[in-house]
Design an enzyme around this catalytic site. Structure first.
Site, PDB file in Angstrom:
ATOM      1  N   ASP A 289      48.426  21.261  42.752  1.00  0.00           N
ATOM      2  CA  ASP A 289      47.727  21.165  44.753  1.00  0.00           C
ATOM      3  C   ASP A 289      48.715  22.949  45.259  1.00  0.00           C
ATOM      4  O   ASP A 289      48.937  22.779  46.062  1.00  0.00           O
ATOM      5  CB  ASP A 289      48.404  20.461  45.563  1.00  0.00           C
ATOM      6  CG  ASP A 289      48.187  19.624  45.661  1.00  0.00           C
ATOM      7  OD1 ASP A 289      45.997  19.762  46.193  1.00  0.00           O
ATOM      8  OD2 ASP A 289      48.193  18.778  46.592  1.00  0.00           O
TER       9      ASP A 289
ATOM     10  N   SER B  42      52.630  24.059  45.226  1.00  0.00           N
ATOM     11  CA  SER B  42      51.961  23.964  46.530  1.00  0.00           C
ATOM     12  C   SER B  42      52.590  25.375  46.698  1.00  0.00           C
ATOM     13  O   SER B  42      51.581  26.197  46.343  1.00  0.00           O
ATOM     14  CB  SER B  42      52.937  22.956  47.299  1.00  0.00           C
ATOM     15  OG  SER B  42      52.534  23.086  48.916  1.00  0.00           O
TER      16      SER B  42
ATOM     17  N   HIS C 269      49.512  14.811  48.159  1.00  0.00           N
ATOM     18  CA  HIS C 269      49.709  15.970  48.145  1.00  0.00           C
ATOM     19  C   HIS C 269      51.858  15.937  46.782  1.00  0.00           C
ATOM     20  O   HIS C 269      51.696  16.725  46.554  1.00  0.00           O
ATOM     21  CB  HIS C 269      50.435  17.224  49.136  1.00  0.00           C
ATOM     22  CG  HIS C 269      50.444  18.891  49.248  1.00  0.00           C
ATOM     23  ND1 HIS C 269      50.098  18.653  47.967  1.00  0.00           N
ATOM     24  CD2 HIS C 269      51.931  18.811  49.678  1.00  0.00           C
ATOM     25  CE1 HIS C 269      50.914  20.017  48.190  1.00  0.00           C
ATOM     26  NE2 HIS C 269      51.308  20.027  48.942  1.00  0.00           N
TER      27      HIS C 269
END
Length: 405
Positions: free
Chosen positions: A252, A229, A312
């Site tokens: 991600d 992330s 996620h």
């Protein structure tokens, strides 16, 4: 005893934390490395939540502070399958350990992706999982040295709370850009710290007794950077700052904090984006395409793949701790795909790509891995992208780079 899945590699894993100095500008990270064989029934690994402040930090990030005790109770007792302060076990096949730096996501910390880190270490890598000091962590700390009234030196642990950004645009993008640059700079500093460790000259706040084992044991020519992330965006930024990183992976990735100069400064380094199926949006993936090999005619391998049936948090430890798949899906800890299978495939892809580009024995060609898992891996993105818009953004970056020259 509840714990993460055992690492899949031939080595068991040791671990300890390093704090480089007193004060808020310290570097803090957890090291994972191959260790001598131990009996997991006798050697208890460290807690995933080392203390209540981390549980309180997560619930603060989620805007549910009143649930901190419940959250802490739910994850209490969960352990990481490593030997704390275990002795280094050098693989017979290498003279030195390759290095992988891991950067956590927004509102996470150094233990959130322990499964990814321990798995890499079990194949003979030294992994440094950073806990960033930019107030993007769910909670983190530093040590402060003081003297009491009697002149005796005392050490106090000071906690840094997650900083919630307000004010909308452009304030948030400016703040996140400062954070991603701060985080990337920390990655570069930690390579300097590992250089000292390799030289036998590292001193730490903890006074770790087994640092001497790592003298001349690290291969600083084989360094990778990896993150989830916000950490994926940090990995991209780190490649623009330091040529010592030879390969990068974003899990991600959150691309929003990056600015144009970060994209133009990245050298010809391989990079892989491993996305989830449900988190990304078109503009984010279009930003990832700014690393396409054709943008600056680089020869390095640049790819985007997507893991089918994932959310996620599927690449984090959260997906592995909740045994009920219904509950895990309901609270978005996982997607429709079976969590343990996702974790195994995710780890295999990471190993393959890093190993290939660092010349390690566990490396393999990504294309063959995709072909073996066609039902689980989507080539590129599952989203519909505007190719003309992507080409316009690439040309704008080319023009910027020409002007910089």
């Amino acid at each position: 005893m509840r714990q993460l899945p055992k690492p899949s590699g031939p080595f068991q894993v040791g671990s300890f934390d390093i704090t480089t100095k007193y004060g808020e500008d310290r570097c803090l990270f957890r090291m994972y490395y191959p260790t001598k064989a131990f009996d997991p029934a006798v050697t208890q690994g460290p807690l995933w939540f080392p203390c209540h402040e981390y549980a309180a930090g997560f619930t603060y990030v989620m805007k549910l502070p009143s649930l901190s005790r419940l959250f802490g109770w739910f994850f209490s007792g969960l352990r990481i399958p490593v030997a704390w302060n275990g002795d280094l076990q050098m693989p017979k096949s290498v003279d030195k350990l390759p290095i992988v730096l891991f950067s956590h996501g927004l509102g996470c910390n150094k233990t959130t992706c322990s499964n990814v880190c321990t798995d890499l270490a079990s194949y003979g890598a030294l992994v440094a999982s950073i806990e960033h000091s930019d107030k993007s962590a769910s909670a983190t700390y530093y040590f402060e040295e003081k003297e009491n009234e009697g002149g005796e030196k005392m050490v106090e642990k000071k906690w840094l709370q997650y900083h919630r950004v307000s004010g909308g645009e452009p304030a948030e993008q400016e703040h996140r850009n400062k954070q991603v640059r701060h985080r990337a700079a920390e990655c570069c500093k930690i390579l300097d710290v590992l250089q000292l460790l390799n030289e036998g000259n590292l001193e730490t706040v903890e006074g770790n007794e087994n640092l001497h084992q790592f003298k001349n044991a690290l291969d600083l020519e084989k360094c990778a950077v990896l993150g989830h992330s916000f950490g994926g965006g940090t990995a991209v930024a780190a490649l623009s700052m330091d040529e010592r990183f030879k390969v990068g992976i974003g899990l991600d990735s959150w691309m929003y904090p990056l600015d144009k100069k970060i994209y133009t400064n990245i050298k010809s380094v391989p990079f892989l984006f491993i996305n989830s199926e449900t988190y990304q949006w078109a503009e984010s993936v279009e930003d990832m395409r700014k690393l396409d090999s054709d943008i600056f005619d680089v020869e390095a391998e640049r790819k985007i793949i997507t893991l089918a049936g994932t959310s996620h948090l599927s690449q984090t430890d959260f997906a592995l701790f909740v045994k009920s798949r219904f509950i895990a899906k309901f609270i978005h800890f996982s997607g429709t795909a079976e969590p343990l299978g996702v974790a195994k495939l995710n780890n295999e892809i990471i190993r393959a790509f890093i190993g290939k580009h660092l010349g390690l024995e566990f490396g393999r060609d990504l294309e063959s891995l995709i072909q073996e898992n066609e039902d689980a891996i989507i080539r590129g993105s599952n989203l519909k992208l505007d190719e003309s818009k992507i080409e316009e953004s690439k040309e704008a970056l080319r023009e910027l780079k020409r002007n910089e020259l």
